[in-house]
Design an enzyme around this catalytic site. Structure first.
Site, PDB file in Angstrom:
ATOM      1  N   THR A  57       0.772  -1.141   0.099  1.00 39.66           N
ATOM      2  CA  THR A  57      -0.056   0.194   0.057  1.00 39.66           C
ATOM      3  C   THR A  57       0.861   1.373  -0.151  1.00 39.66           C
ATOM      4  O   THR A  57       0.752   2.411  -0.811  1.00 39.66           O
ATOM      5  CB  THR A  57      -0.752  -0.013   1.560  1.00 39.66           C
ATOM      6  OG1 THR A  57      -1.975  -1.021   1.187  1.00 39.66           O
ATOM      7  CG2 THR A  57      -1.835   1.306   1.405  1.00 39.66           C
ATOM      8  N   THR A  97       2.373  -4.243   4.501  1.00 43.72           N
ATOM      9  CA  THR A  97       2.521  -4.439   6.124  1.00 43.72           C
ATOM     10  C   THR A  97       2.235  -5.898   6.333  1.00 43.72           C
ATOM     11  O   THR A  97       2.547  -6.320   7.476  1.00 43.72           O
ATOM     12  CB  THR A  97       1.461  -3.579   6.720  1.00 43.72           C
ATOM     13  OG1 THR A  97       0.260  -3.885   6.178  1.00 43.72           O
ATOM     14  CG2 THR A  97       1.884  -2.000   6.655  1.00 43.72           C
ATOM     15  N   ASP A  98       1.535  -6.667   5.523  1.00 46.34           N
ATOM     16  CA  ASP A  98       1.194  -7.832   5.988  1.00 46.34           C
ATOM     17  C   ASP A  98       2.428  -8.758   6.552  1.00 46.34           C
ATOM     18  O   ASP A  98       2.301  -9.308   7.684  1.00 46.34           O
ATOM     19  CB  ASP A  98       0.516  -8.827   4.698  1.00 46.34           C
ATOM     20  CG  ASP A  98      -0.994  -8.604   4.433  1.00 46.34           C
ATOM     21  OD1 ASP A  98      -1.303  -7.458   4.861  1.00 46.34           O
ATOM     22  OD2 ASP A  98      -1.514  -9.564   4.230  1.00 46.34           O
ATOM     23  N   LYS A 153       3.372  -7.091  13.634  1.00 44.19           N
ATOM     24  CA  LYS A 153       1.993  -6.464  13.108  1.00 44.19           C
ATOM     25  C   LYS A 153       0.806  -6.865  14.033  1.00 44.19           C
ATOM     26  O   LYS A 153       0.549  -8.227  14.002  1.00 44.19           O
ATOM     27  CB  LYS A 153       1.491  -6.810  11.561  1.00 44.19           C
ATOM     28  CG  LYS A 153       0.130  -6.099  11.222  1.00 44.19           C
ATOM     29  CD  LYS A 153      -0.083  -6.183   9.796  1.00 44.19           C
ATOM     30  CE  LYS A 153      -1.114  -5.250   9.310  1.00 44.19           C
ATOM     31  NZ  LYS A 153      -1.507  -5.323   7.976  1.00 44.19           N
TER      32      LYS A 153
HETATM   33  N1  LIG Z   1      -1.922  -6.517   2.071  1.00 41.48           N
HETATM   34  C1  LIG Z   1      -0.985  -5.254   1.711  1.00 41.48           C
HETATM   35  C2  LIG Z   1      -1.238  -4.189   2.816  1.00 41.48           C
HETATM   36  C3  LIG Z   1      -0.240  -3.230   2.718  1.00 41.48           C
HETATM   37  O1  LIG Z   1       0.407  -3.071   1.863  1.00 41.48           O
HETATM   38  O2  LIG Z   1      -0.030  -2.624   4.075  1.00 41.48           O
HETATM   39  C4  LIG Z   1       0.476  -5.936   1.682  1.00 41.48           C
HETATM   40  O3  LIG Z   1       0.775  -6.275   2.792  1.00 41.48           O
HETATM   41  O4  LIG Z   1       0.979  -5.521   0.891  1.00 41.48           O
END
Ligand SMILES: N[C@@H](CC(=O)O)C(=O)O
Ligand SMILES: N[C@@H](CC(=O)O)C(=O)O
EC number: 6.3.5.-
Lengths: 418, 418
Positions: free
Chosen positions: A84, A160-161, A237
């Site tokens: 993201t 972030t995942d 996380k």
């Molecule tokens: N699902 C996305 C969420 C994000 O970008 O924070 C990822 O981990 O790439």
């Protein structure tokens, strides 16, 4: 009604309006609401649909910027892996576009020009749910190249995942005198509530600091007043959507970074670094990929261990209960792993606290079966560490190193309470 | 040097003293220190051993008490399944003794006599790491018997390792108008810092309240000033050793109970109950035991799903990343599960927050493959719920019920942010 149209959907008791998104499920209509959140609605429950505005095609493409280096500022390379933080979500189609050349960045966050000389590079363009161990090595190599070419600090834009898995992989793989800061965002940069810009500014700021090692930088609370710099092997996380989703576990963050004033306040001592070696990077990207992470629960099938052993796995992290336990009914599988020289190590699913396998008979028996207690290491970190150790050392040596601190992953403490 | 002796062990830089405990590992000496904690020391590192005092045999056995019922107090049954809360650890041998007849209890915690008429019953004597799904049914049946025999509230003494799994199993299995309070302790009752007595007092107090449903009661902070009453489907052990290890997730606790003043302060509304049905209990203890819980991580082997499907599993909970994702490399296994009518449902390993599988393409694709989002349900609860649903309903019905609230396990909210 087409994708991109702004629609109003009436259900029995509620009305939703938003932009129509693609749905993979025939029975569901997905709309993106003003808040930026998607909601999936059961077609059968929709009583009435009204198209308020029809959608149009997104526009992209701008001429490149001409940026000059400021000799007073440090040179920071931002490597993007996707996620993201590095994306523009096209609200009209729901598609995620990469947007991460230095140009894109400076356009999106012009303030960066006052913090450092920025170089941007896209090394991957994936959502981090698709991150694979082999990409960790690729990222480590890109870091080395940047540092050897003069980068004085590295920022990695990452989804972030799985950002904490990558942070710990890089902690074991990269030895350097330069700060390596992973940064993500919980809300994409085209949303008013986005944390992307402030996180990136704070991450770049942290990358100009005289520190070394691998860190994660994210919002420290739900407002925009403080970001936290977390050690790469002590962070996780811990919320699916809040901006302060990342927390240091069993340790405080190493610093607070104010994304507005750009002040950095250290909360603990930092490792000293050797400035004369700032261009030196040693990589060790060997990984044994045949390592599994298993969460333990009541009734878990002991055969699962046999499956892994019989499929050539070399190491297993058990995320046990409490102080590091498994049901006795699981012991058979553990014996089988032990007999076949598969290294089994124990963390705890309580997340916080330390494994202590001397308190209850269960833990003592597991140790007698060769299971190695991982102290206060996070499961995700233990998983990555075991891949790293088995990729580089003989079995016995890996077993000895597993409960010892290598990259900040274990708080050394003779107080077993923690 | 014998088990039970009080010894002093000198290492290079440190000296430990404590009572010698049994060790299952030939290379390790285990001693229990004054703090109550066990420490395992490598024999090779021990430079000198001194026996300060030799141990002696523990004594047990006291005449039964003669207790009369106080008509002004409620009748509370305490059912013991084992665990630290229900045990006396014999410091001399390290053995754990069950100590949970009403007599034992009143002797240990005489204050209970002022709170309720206590009846004690040992239904199991295990550490909860050995809890099995079949014991959940056994516990539910014991609850029914007690209520039908006049208990107006139930307290279940339970080990903390898996107390939240049992709490959620009982939430799905038992329908009654009586409060059922699970209680544990992080420090055994023969230790000065034990939380056992205060937790039991507070749990018995909670069991006399005009509420219904299944709850967990434990310390609410590290001091002794407040206990928290948590909903049985919204609670999790989140620290391996702290006394306030249990936390409500995605919800506040339902009440604070002061273990000293015995005041109960409700933090939320409680379900109303029908007092006329206080002796009625409906049990549904059917469980499909062929359900697995799998934590997802980078590089996870898709074959693991095939293993479960081929071994007759009927349901799988995936503890995904972020908003509820898995690597694309895992999709093949999910397709295989779907083709074979195995119900796959998704929770998140972030613990806090809600799954939302409409935001990213990954989540949408998983839904198209039949994966059911578990909203803000904890993984442990989703695991138990899926066993319950598949034990009682046809596949399609189970699939529909999985994301719907049955026993407080889902916060219903159209705001997907949470
Ligand atoms: N699902 C996305 C969420 C994000 O970008 O924070 C990822 O981990 O790439
Ligand atoms: N391992 C123990 C800890 C406790 O009793 O709290 C158990 O769960 O039974």
């Amino acid at each position: 009604m087409d994708i991109g149209d702004f629609v109003k959907l009436e259900l029995e008791n509620t009305t939703y309006s938003g932009t129509l998104m693609p749905s993979l499920n025939e029975n569901t209509i997905v709309i993106k609401m003003k808040s930026g959140y998607n909601v999936g609605l059961d077609k059968k429950k929709i009583k009435n649909i009204e198209i308020l505005e029809s959608g149009d095609k997104p526009k992209y493409g701008l001429p490149p910027l001409n940026l000059e280096k400021n000799p007073k500022l440090k040179n920071i390379s931002i490597l993007s892996t996707g996620g993201t933080v590095a994306s523009r979500v096209d609200y009209k189609t729901g598609a995620v576009h990469p947007a991460f050349t230095a140009d894109d960045l400076i356009r999106a966050v012009p303030e960066l020009m006052d913090v450092a000389n920025i170089k941007g590079k896209v090394i991957l363009n994936i959502l981090s749910e698709n991150m694979l161990p082999k990409y960790w090595a690729m990222t480590a190599e890109a870091i080395k190249e940047e540092i050897e070419n003069g980068a004085e600090g590295i920022v990695i834009a990452h989804g972030t995942d799985t950002m904490h898995y990558t942070a710990s992989a890089l902690s074991f793989m990269v030895t350097s005198e330069v700060p390596i800061i992973l940064v993500g965002a919980q809300r994409s940069s085209d949303r008013p509530s986005s944390d992307a810009a402030l996180n990136i500014i704070a991450a770049v700021k942290a990358a100009t600091e005289p520190i070394k090692g691998v860190y994660v930088l994210m919002h420290g609370e739900t407002g925009d007043t403080v970001c936290h710099l977390h050690e790469g092997t002590k962070v996780r996380k811990l919320h699916s959507s809040r901006r302060d989703a990342f927390k240091s576990v069993n340790k405080t963050p190493i610093a607070e970074v104010n994304p507005v004033t750009k002040e950095v306040k250290y909360l603990r001592d930092v490792k000293s670094r050797d400035k004369s070696k700032i261009k030196e990077v040693v990589l060790n990207t060997n990984l044994e990929e045949k390592v599994a992470l298993i969460k333990v629960y009541p009734g878990i099938d002991s055969e699962i261990l046999k499956f892994y052993v019989d499929n050539g796995y070399k190491g297993i992290i058990l995320e046990g209960t409490g102080l590091g336990h498994t049901p006795e009914t699981f012991f058979e599988g553990i014996d089988y792993a032990n007999e076949n020289n598969v290294l089994v190590a124990m963390t705890t699913q309580t997340i916080n606290g330390r494994v202590n396998m001397n308190v209850y008979s269960n833990g003592r028996e597991l140790q007698a079966k060769g299971v190695i207690p991982c102290e206060d290491m996070l499961s995700e970190v233990a998983f990555v560490k075991l891949m790293h150790l088995l990729g580089n050392y003989e079995f016995e040596e890996a077993k000895e190193l597993m409960p010892k601190n290598i990259a900040g992953e274990i708080n050394e403490s003779i107080n077993l309470e923690c």
